[in-house]
Structure formats: C-alpha cells, structure tokens
Write an enzyme that holds these catalytic residues in place. Structure first.
Site, PDB file in Angstrom:
ATOM      1  N   ARG A 261       0.796  -1.228  -0.092  1.00  0.00           N
ATOM      2  CA  ARG A 261       0.048   0.052  -0.053  1.00  0.00           C
ATOM      3  C   ARG A 261       0.834   1.227   0.091  1.00  0.00           C
ATOM      4  NH1 ARG A 261      -5.014  -1.842   4.136  1.00  0.00           N
ATOM      5  NH2 ARG A 261      -5.381  -3.692   2.837  1.00  0.00           N
ATOM      6  N   ARG A 276       1.779   1.080  10.682  1.00  0.00           N
ATOM      7  CA  ARG A 276       1.287   1.625   8.987  1.00  0.00           C
ATOM      8  C   ARG A 276       2.497   1.471   8.121  1.00  0.00           C
ATOM      9  NH1 ARG A 276      -2.933   4.467   7.306  1.00  0.00           N
ATOM     10  NH2 ARG A 276      -3.492   4.775   9.789  1.00  0.00           N
ATOM     11  N   GLU A 348      -7.123  -1.169  14.966  1.00  0.00           N
ATOM     12  CA  GLU A 348      -7.836  -1.910  14.055  1.00  0.00           C
ATOM     13  C   GLU A 348      -6.833  -3.150  13.423  1.00  0.00           C
ATOM     14  OE1 GLU A 348      -9.060   0.041  10.610  1.00  0.00           O
ATOM     15  OE2 GLU A 348      -9.127  -1.798   9.365  1.00  0.00           O
ATOM     16  N   SER A 351     -11.023  -5.962   9.495  1.00  0.00           N
ATOM     17  CA  SER A 351     -12.266  -5.475   8.813  1.00  0.00           C
ATOM     18  C   SER A 351     -12.777  -6.341   8.152  1.00  0.00           C
ATOM     19  CB  SER A 351     -11.608  -4.156   8.052  1.00  0.00           C
ATOM     20  OG  SER A 351     -12.598  -3.306   7.632  1.00  0.00           O
ATOM     21  N   ARG A 390       0.475  -6.383  12.353  1.00  0.00           N
ATOM     22  CA  ARG A 390      -0.517  -5.788  13.631  1.00  0.00           C
ATOM     23  C   ARG A 390      -0.681  -6.724  14.616  1.00  0.00           C
ATOM     24  NH1 ARG A 390      -4.568  -1.001  11.448  1.00  0.00           N
ATOM     25  NH2 ARG A 390      -2.818   0.473  10.346  1.00  0.00           N
TER      26      ARG A 390
END
Length: 426
Positions: A261, A276, A348, A351, A390
């Site tokens: 990403r 991130r 988070e 999802s 994560r």
RNA sequence: GGAGGGUUAGCCUAAUUGGUAAGGCAGCGGUCUUGAAAACCGCCGGGCUUACGCCCUUGGGGGUUCGAGUCCCUCACCCUCCGCCA
C-alpha cells in the site's frame, strides 16, 4: 456498482442512503444520462430493425438475380445514421458507466448513521486489558531491544515504512501465518488458495480499488499490473465472469498474501513501527454467498477472525462502522480492534465486510439458482483473519514482561519449535 | 524472444463464393406412470415491451460491407514446437 435499474426506480431512496455517506455522488447526472441513453437506444433500434429487414430482402433479390441498387443506396443512408447514433450511444454509456464506477455502495439499513470514526458503535468486547506492574513498552522499543525487528536496516533497503524481521521476529511472522491458515482451513471450513501478488487492472475494478483509488496502489512500471493491497483483490476475482451453481455456495477461501500500500496522504502518521507500512502480511477470508444468507455469513466470518485473537489470548472489541466511516464498496463492516497497552487504546486489526452485489456486479459474478432460473449476482464478503504485522505488535505489547522479554502465546509454540519466551540475547 | 494452431450460449459440437447462429448433452416445466426411467411436448444467452414483436450476443475492441461466426487490423487468453531460464 449500483444497479442502474434500482436507481431509475428508487432515486429518492438511493439519494437518501448515499447522503448518509456525506454526498449524493452525482445521482442526478446519472439519471439524466440514463434517460438520454434509453431514448437514443430506442431510435437506433428501430433503424437497425429496418436495416436487418431490408438487408435480408437484398440478399433474396441477389439470389434471384434481380437488381437491388435502389435498396442498397437507401441502406447506405440508414447505415450512416446508425453509425452516428451508435457513436453517441457509446459516448453516453461510457460517461454513465464511469460515473457509476465512482459511486459507493449503499449502506445497509442497519448501519448506524454517523459522519466519521467517532460515531462507530462498539458491538461487543472480549477479555480485559492486561495489567502491568510497570510502564508497558511500545512494540518498536521491544522489537529493537530483543533484536527481532531491525527498522534501521529496513530503511536502508527500502526507506521509511518497511520492516526487517529477524530471528524470533521472522519466525513469529511465519508462525502466525501458518497458525491462522490452519485454524481457518481445518476448523472454519475455508479452502486455502495462494494467488498471484500482482494482477491486471480489471481485477482492481472488480473489487472497487480502481478507478477511484489509484493513488493507494503500487503500479508495475513494465506492465499494466498492480501489486495487490489485500488478498481480497485476487481472491474475489477468482470467479470473475463466472456463473456458479447455487449448490456450491457458499464458497469460502482463505489466503495468505503480502499486501502493498502506498499510504499516500498519511505522511507523518505513525511513521515508525509495524502499524502503518508499505508492505505487510495478511491472512484473508473471502466468501461468495447467496443474497439470502450473506448477513449470517458476515457474522460467522467476523467470529472466525475473532477466534484468532481469542486463541492468542488478546483483549479486543468489535465495532460496527457508521455510514460515514464505511469503505467505498461495503454495505456493512465490522472492525475488530485489539488492545494496545503502550498507547492505552484499541487498534484496528481486522475489517470484515459484506459487499452484497456491489463487487459481483462490477466483476460479473453470478450463480444459477437451484432448480434453474435466471442467474443472479452473488454476494461477496471478506475480512482480515488477521493482519499479521499488527498481530505481532499486539503480541509484543500485551505479553511483555518487566525485563522486556515476551511470552509466546501457547497456540503458537508448536509453530515456533516449542519456544515459550522471546528473550534478550546475551 | 520466434513459428504455428485455437476461443461459438452452463458443457460439447456445426454453419457452400459473406445472406442474418443449426444441433446434441445437462437443466427446468408438462404428458404418461403406483413411483421412477424411457418416450413425447414446451422452455432453456441478455435487454426492451401489457402484448405482438424488436434489438443485441460467436474471447474483447475497431474496420470493410446494404449485410460479418466467415474478410482485415488490434488486444487478451489457451495449446504445440523452438530459444532462453529458477
């Protein structure tokens, strides 16, 4: 993509529901183009009827050796008009299609209305935050102290937002991937797949990343390929342009992939650490279902992802995203957020979304109902089960001890040569 | 990288010199039957239409033509052979 027919028949409902996302996304323009398109098509179709009919006559005359020049002359005119009109139809359709591709999905009526993440609703909480008799360290410090993550050398190789996992860190990464895949395949009924990590641009249109979110993706310079930002893209597109049989639904896939990403627009946010990054590992869950069962399947998919955290012994909560925080393609989404002791907040880690027929319409994935009948669009769902990087952050922080070593969760030990504790090396 | 062959509806297979997609299997409904099979009849790609009917559909896109599965260009994918390669 929304159903143009539904927009035509229920324009006010569509606008009302889109407004809960903060805009009507050009629905009025869509309706205008749709009407224009229908009028133009009516006109060309009657001309085409004439052309087909007279052309058949010409064929007959020629066979009989009779002259047909007058009719051919007439049809040359008609053919020219058809071409002009068809061009106009094509332009109209292209404009309409590209508008439709940029309109997000309609939120499910159950989704709480709200403007941003602050209005998400906590659905349930599992476990309690761990208590420490000392100030818990954050994962970057723990990783460096234990010499299992080397951020400095990672940036030598690739710049900011990359990690170099080392020794028990690398082993932990691999162990988590295997643990998650084993759980989902052997206990939750998913079929494991290992897809390509770069795919053609039309797969990205199918799941909704393109054309609107190009700036989030890494493009391959040599070809019209992009690196996958999530396994959702290759795995959902496995059945693109297919008609499945109802008997084979639901289809459940789980896949490990790295995810790439750009993280454009997040400069300065969480620049350090594993939270991130431009490249991370993830185990994904993907489902293809009938419209009737997709919301039940969303609940079970979410609990399949939660099970990973339960077995690791991590405290987490599940939140329902509000309309303003919902992703572009999703009709309903649950985020799973794991506890982060160093920051005293939740992060988070998964999802889980139901896209209903939004992706299926873009990717043209249908199923034939039992007992025949017209093919219908499937419903597609996916969720992270889980984001591996994560998860490592959560394990390091939640299972740290005062001297900086980290207890390995029991379920992972078989995957780590029985290792019980990651300790600082002499 | 080079050469050749292919792609027709869920699947399989046709279509004289260009004349408007033929059939089979599977599936669905019906007749018959105690039930089933067989046989027979109908449906069996998409869209528009109250209906009659019309338009579109031969891997995608474009071109030639009154008319394209058929001719031309282009892209994608599959197969075979050669070269290169972990």
């Amino acid at each position: 993509m929304l159903d143009i027919k539904y927009i035509r028949e229920n324009p006010e409902d569509v606008k009302k529901r889109l407004l809960t996302r903060g805009d009507t996304f050009g629905i009025d323009k869509v309706r205008e183009l749709d009407e224009k398109r229908r009028a133009l098509i009516k006109e060309t179709e009657s001309l085409k009827e004439e052309r087909n009919r007279v052309s058949r006559e010409i064929g007959k005359l020629k066979k009989e050796g009779k002259p047909a020049e007058t009719l051919i002359k007439q049809m040359q005119q008609v053919a020219a008009r058809i071409k002009r009109l068809d061009d106009e139809v094509a332009r109209c359709e292209e404009a309409l299609h590209s508008l439709l591709l940029e309109i997000p999905n309609l939120p499910h009526p159950d989704v709480p209305v709200g403007k941003d993440a602050t209005e998400n609703v906590v659905v349930r909480t599992h476990g309690e935050p761990p208590e420490f008799g000392f100030t818990p360290r954050e994962h970057v410090a723990l990783g460096e102290m234990l010499d299992i993550i080397d951020f400095e050398r990672a940036s030598k190789l690739s710049g900011a937002r990359f990690s170099l996992m080392k020794r028990e860190g690398a082993l932990l990464e691999r162990a988590l991937i295997n643990f998650m895949l084993d759980l989902h395949t052997s206990e939750h009924g998913y079929t494991e797949v290992f897809p390509p990590f770069m795919t053609r641009s039309d797969t990205f249109v199918g799941t909704g990343q393109l054309p609107k979110f190009k700036e989030d993706l890494f493009k391959i310079e040599a070809m019209e390929y992009y690196l996958v930002p999530t396994a959702e893209v290759p795995v959902t597109n496995i059945h693109r342009e297919e008609i499945l049989r109802e008997e084979e639904l639901p289809i459940l896939y789980t896949a490990y992939t790295p995810c790439f990403r750009r993280e454009a627009g997040s400069y300065g946010k969480e620049t350090k650490g594993l939270i991130r990054v431009h490249q991370f590992n993830k185990v994904e869950l993907v489902k293809f279902t009938t419209p009737e069962s997709s919301y039940e399947e969303l609940e079970s998919l979410t609990s399949n992802a939660e099970e990973v955290l339960k077995r690791l012994g991590l405290h987490y909560r599940v939140v329902a995203l509000c309309t303003g925080d919902l992703g572009f393609s999703a009709a309903k989404t649950y985020d799973i957020e794991v506890w982060l002791p160093s920051q005293g907040r939740y992060m988070e880690i998964s999802s889980c979304s139901n896209f209903e027929d939004f992706q299926a319409r873009r990717a043209n994935i249908k199923y034939r109902p039992k007992g025949g009948g017209k093919p219908r669009f499937v419903h597609t769902l996916n969720g992270s089960g889980l984001a591996v990087g994560r998860t490592i952050v959560a394990i390091l922080e939640n299972f740290q001890t005062e001297d900086g070593s980290v207890i390995v969760p029991e379920v992972l030990r078989p995957y780590m040569r029985g290792l019980e504790k990651i300790e600082k090396k002499g």
